[in-house]
Design an enzyme around this catalytic site. Structure first.
Site, PDB file in Angstrom:
ATOM      1  N   LYS A 133       0.835  -1.202   0.000  1.00 20.20           N
ATOM      2  CA  LYS A 133       0.000   0.000   0.000  1.00 20.20           C
ATOM      3  C   LYS A 133       0.875   1.258   0.000  1.00 20.20           C
ATOM      4  CE  LYS A 133      -3.800  -2.497   0.685  1.00 20.20           C
ATOM      5  NZ  LYS A 133      -3.219  -3.844   0.836  1.00 20.20           N
ATOM      6  N   LYS A 168      -8.072   1.088   3.966  1.00 23.01           N
ATOM      7  CA  LYS A 168      -7.356  -0.155   3.686  1.00 23.01           C
ATOM      8  C   LYS A 168      -6.327  -0.429   4.782  1.00 23.01           C
ATOM      9  CE  LYS A 168      -7.453   0.515  -1.354  1.00 23.01           C
ATOM     10  NZ  LYS A 168      -6.585   0.617  -2.567  1.00 23.01           N
ATOM     11  N   ARG A 218      -5.681  -5.315 -12.898  1.00 22.89           N
ATOM     12  CA  ARG A 218      -4.366  -5.831 -12.502  1.00 22.89           C
ATOM     13  C   ARG A 218      -3.476  -5.844 -13.751  1.00 22.89           C
ATOM     14  NH1 ARG A 218      -2.228  -9.219  -8.765  1.00 22.89           N
ATOM     15  NH2 ARG A 218      -3.039  -7.583  -7.389  1.00 22.89           N
ATOM     16  N   ARG A 232     -10.826  -6.975 -12.961  1.00 18.95           N
ATOM     17  CA  ARG A 232     -11.549  -7.716 -11.919  1.00 18.95           C
ATOM     18  C   ARG A 232     -12.754  -6.872 -11.519  1.00 18.95           C
ATOM     19  NH1 ARG A 232      -6.430  -8.030  -8.146  1.00 18.95           N
ATOM     20  NH2 ARG A 232      -6.564  -5.843  -8.745  1.00 18.95           N
ATOM     21  N   ARG A 240     -15.788  -4.766  -3.666  1.00 14.17           N
ATOM     22  CA  ARG A 240     -14.414  -5.112  -4.009  1.00 14.17           C
ATOM     23  C   ARG A 240     -14.391  -6.025  -5.227  1.00 14.17           C
ATOM     24  NH1 ARG A 240     -13.010  -7.713   1.678  1.00 14.17           N
ATOM     25  NH2 ARG A 240     -15.040  -8.606   1.152  1.00 14.17           N
ATOM     26  N   ASP A 280      -2.250  -2.385  -9.344  1.00 16.69           N
ATOM     27  CA  ASP A 280      -3.704  -2.283  -9.425  1.00 16.69           C
ATOM     28  C   ASP A 280      -4.080  -0.857  -9.795  1.00 16.69           C
ATOM     29  OD1 ASP A 280      -3.789  -4.906  -8.642  1.00 16.69           O
ATOM     30  OD2 ASP A 280      -4.242  -4.467  -6.542  1.00 16.69           O
ATOM     31  N   GLU A 288      -2.364   0.182  -5.781  1.00 17.55           N
ATOM     32  CA  GLU A 288      -1.460  -0.706  -5.049  1.00 17.55           C
ATOM     33  C   GLU A 288      -0.336  -1.168  -5.959  1.00 17.55           C
ATOM     34  OE1 GLU A 288      -3.070  -3.997  -2.871  1.00 17.55           O
ATOM     35  OE2 GLU A 288      -4.838  -2.876  -2.214  1.00 17.55           O
ATOM     36  N   ASN A 290       1.862  -4.580  -5.944  1.00 13.78           N
ATOM     37  CA  ASN A 290       1.965  -5.897  -5.320  1.00 13.78           C
ATOM     38  C   ASN A 290       3.290  -6.560  -5.691  1.00 13.78           C
ATOM     39  OD1 ASN A 290      -1.024  -6.427  -4.293  1.00 13.78           O
ATOM     40  ND2 ASN A 290      -1.141  -5.402  -6.264  1.00 13.78           N
TER      41      ASN A 290
END
Length: 332
Positions: A133, A168, A218, A232, A240, A280, A288, A290
């Site tokens: 994050k 978050k 993503r 997504r 979400r 993301d 984000e 990842n």
């Protein structure tokens, strides 16, 4: 080449979804050896990182009526041995978050792999530097308006100013613990108290992006370059889009705005040794970065009829071969 994958217990992985399986399968298809171990089994002896490694043979998944189908059983392990990880040409650190204290200790152990002998993906130091994050905050013009705080008053003022915001946990994964906060909601204080452990743990709070209803994209980056993407989309009453909470996946393309974000991130990711990353993006904003065990390869491969895992393994081979040549030249 020999590839080692530090993963969660293999019997818990989903061969039709998990990117770790896709990468292992790609290495095997390309003719390389695949070995596995777990983070809790790592050691340092005589200044070298060691692990009990098991050779794994996989039966590749097949596409049946648009879905991945796996054999039963889909893997077989053999040849267990305690080996220095430097006996491998490449090591993938693919243990799922959250990044707990034991997780961090595992990255310290991985520091004792000689980078001149073995490529570690992703860099242990890079994983430590890149909270998934917080890391995005350094790209201020790419992210939605964001604060990080454990102060209830600071968070409440932000929500009242924005009208609606998303909270978050900094250590969450797969959408866990993400909340929508709305100005005027009488539960805000309680929600913030629970999320911050009574003001002891900071959380991230971002402007709510209405485009979230259209999907959370993503994008997979390899050495800073985007190689594939999947959208997504939230389903039912869930806000979400994460696949882990039932988000629907759909084919997508990478926009010019998103390409610019990728280009902005690339030098920093390369500097930090973060070669395999999933970012993301919602509504053209980075949310984000990842780096621990980014997923999405299986879904992109299925929707776009490509094999991203093989691209990743081929990049590792090229990178390691170039490193070996450089070392040989230096020794000569």
């Amino acid at each position: 080449m020999k590839f080692a994958f530090i993963i969660d217990p293999i019997q818990r992985l989903d061969p039709g979804h998990d990117t770790s399986v896709a990468l292992m399968e790609a290495a095997q298809v390309l003719g390389h050896e695949v070995w596995i171990t777990q983070a809790a089994q790592l050691s340092v002896v005589d200044g070298k990182a060691l692990a009990p490694l098991e050779r794994v043979d996989l039966t590749p998944v097949t596409l049946v009526e648009g879905l991945w189908s796996a054999a039963n059983p889909w893997f077989k392990v053999s040849d267990r041995a305690l080996l220095p990880l430097e006996a491998m040409d490449a090591v993938f650190m693919r243990t799922d978050p959250p990044v707990t204290v034991p997780y961090l200790y595992a990255t310290y152990i991985l520091d004792y792999i000689d980078p001149a002998k073995t490529l570690v993906v992703n860099s242990p130091a890079g994983i430590r530097a890149a909270n998934e994050k917080m890391y995005a905050l350094q790209f201020a013009d790419a992210i939605p308006e964001t604060i990080v705080s454990q102060d209830k008053q600071v968070i409440r003022q932000f929500v009242e100013r924005k009208g609606v915001a998303v909270l978050k946990p900094l250590g969450g994964k797969a959408g866990e613990g993400i909340l929508i906060l709305e100005a005027g909601d009488r539960n805000i204080n309680s929600l913030v108290e629970i999320s911050t452990n009574q003001g002891q743990v900071p959380v991230m709070v971002q402007t709510y992006l209405p485009e979230a209803k259209d999907g959370d994209k993503r994008i997979i980056l390899l050495d800073g370059e985007p190689i594939g993407a999947v959208n997504r989309i939230p389903t039912g009453n869930e806000f979400r889009g994460n696949m882990a909470v039932g988000g629907r996946v759909a084919q997508t393309t990478i926009t010019e705005r998103e390409l610019k974000i990728c280009a902005q991130l690339a030098p920093t990711l390369q500097r930090d040794g973060l070669a395999f990353v999933g970012i993301d993006i919602i509504g053209g904003y980075l949310t984000e970065v990842n780096v621990t065990s980014p997923t999405g390869i299986r879904e992109i491969d299925r929707l776009d009829d490509i094999r991203l895992g093989q691209q990743v393994i081929e990049w590792v081979v090229r990178t390691q071969q170039a490193s070996n040549k450089a070392v040989a030249k230096t020794l000569a």
